[in-house]
Design an enzyme around this catalytic site. Structure first.
Site, PDB file in Angstrom:
ATOM      1  N   ARG A 108       2.266-109.263 -24.626  1.00  0.00           N
ATOM      2  CA  ARG A 108       1.859-107.795 -25.409  1.00  0.00           C
ATOM      3  C   ARG A 108       1.567-106.244 -25.410  1.00  0.00           C
ATOM      4  NH1 ARG A 108      -1.496-110.239 -29.360  1.00  0.00           N
ATOM      5  NH2 ARG A 108      -2.304-108.008 -29.745  1.00  0.00           N
ATOM      6  N   PRO A 114       3.714-112.091 -29.730  1.00  0.00           N
ATOM      7  CA  PRO A 114       2.026-111.666 -30.380  1.00  0.00           C
ATOM      8  C   PRO A 114       1.630-113.155 -29.975  1.00  0.00           C
ATOM      9  CG  PRO A 114       4.469-113.771 -31.755  1.00  0.00           C
ATOM     10  CD  PRO A 114       4.627-112.953 -30.306  1.00  0.00           C
ATOM     11  N   LYS A 115       0.895-112.878 -29.045  1.00  0.00           N
ATOM     12  CA  LYS A 115       0.668-113.830 -27.866  1.00  0.00           C
ATOM     13  C   LYS A 115      -1.431-113.979 -27.730  1.00  0.00           C
ATOM     14  CE  LYS A 115       3.691-114.098 -23.990  1.00  0.00           C
ATOM     15  NZ  LYS A 115       3.131-114.520 -22.025  1.00  0.00           N
ATOM     16  N   LYS A 116      -1.900-114.852 -28.104  1.00  0.00           N
ATOM     17  CA  LYS A 116      -3.385-115.114 -27.649  1.00  0.00           C
ATOM     18  C   LYS A 116      -4.012-116.065 -26.934  1.00  0.00           C
ATOM     19  CE  LYS A 116      -5.775-115.636 -31.785  1.00  0.00           C
ATOM     20  NZ  LYS A 116      -6.066-115.124 -33.185  1.00  0.00           N
TER      21      LYS A 116
END
Length: 246
Positions: A108, A114-116
């Site tokens: 990020r 778009p990592k979570k």
């Protein structure tokens, strides 16, 4: 700490950064990719302009990465959408769920992945390659594929991994306005493929408010691949600035 030393840091906290500086080399990176047909109108609601949709396809992927310089071992899962930008055919990274904080932070901060946080797994169950994704305690996706049924042409496997990739970089300012809002492009160029296979595959997606993979429903599985690689991530470049439109 001197100002000059601050400028040498990769990120905070000083003295114990969330991630080291790259490059990030991946050894024995393993992919389970399932390409499926989905609803075109659902895609149109998700893919941002100026990217263009050519076919209503989505790639669900799970990657097991046991040996990554600086980041350790982790697993990642997400959805990737085939798109075109300025005549370039590539893929848009829609969402990624990862079980490793350094990988999330560097993805990020230093790029635009778009990592979570999520809990993906990739493993072999008897004669079946299995990929699962949980968000918290709830199942979001289950993918199954026959284990190494048929060899996949190495050049076709290379094309799958080396497509140009587009990502959104969005960073808010302290007043709530957007400080950064742009489209980035990257592409893997340093790649070694150790093996590639294809087989029958299935994919189930389950409704979840904060991991809405099922918003792109599975209508038909088109292609599946299982690929083993070594690779190095490339540095992204800026291709479009949304703030120029203001």
């Amino acid at each position: 700490m001197l100002k000059s030393d601050v400028l040498k840091q990769s990120t905070t906290p000083l003295g114990g950064p969330a991630f080291p500086q790259g490059p990030y080399k991946f050894h024995n990176r393993e992919y389970l990719n399932i390409v499926y047909r989905t609803d075109l109108e659902a895609l149109k609601r998700i893919v941002p302009e100026p990217l263009e949709i050519e076919e209503p396809l989505v790639k669900f992927e799970i990657m097991y990465m046991p040996d990554v310089t600086g980041l350790g071992c982790y697993t990642e899962s997400g959805q990737v959408i085939p798109v075109k930008y300025n005549g370039i055919q590539g893929e848009y990274l829609h969402a990624m769920y990862v079980d490793n904080h350094p990988a999330i932070a560097v993805g990020r901060e230093a790029s635009a992945y778009p990592k979570k946080l999520g809990a993906p797994r990739l493993y072999t169950d008897s004669d079946t390659l299995v990929g699962t994704l949980d968000y918290g305690t709830l199942r979001v996706a289950t993918a199954t594929m026959g284990y190494k049924h048929q060899p996949l042409d190495i050049e076709k496997a290379r094309e799958e991994i080396m497509k140009p990739t587009f990502m959104l970089k969005i960073v808010p300012d302290f007043d709530g306005s957007l400080k950064v809002c742009e489209l980035l492009q990257t592409q893997i160029t340093d790649l070694t493929i150790h093996g590639a296979w294809t087989a029958p595959a299935r994919l189930q997606l389950f409704e979840h408010a904060l991991a809405p993979m099922a918003d792109l429903p599975v209508l038909e599985v088109v292609h599946a691949s299982h690929i083993l690689t070594d690779l190095t991530l490339s540095t992204p470049t800026h291709v479009y600035n949304y703030l120029d439109e203001k």
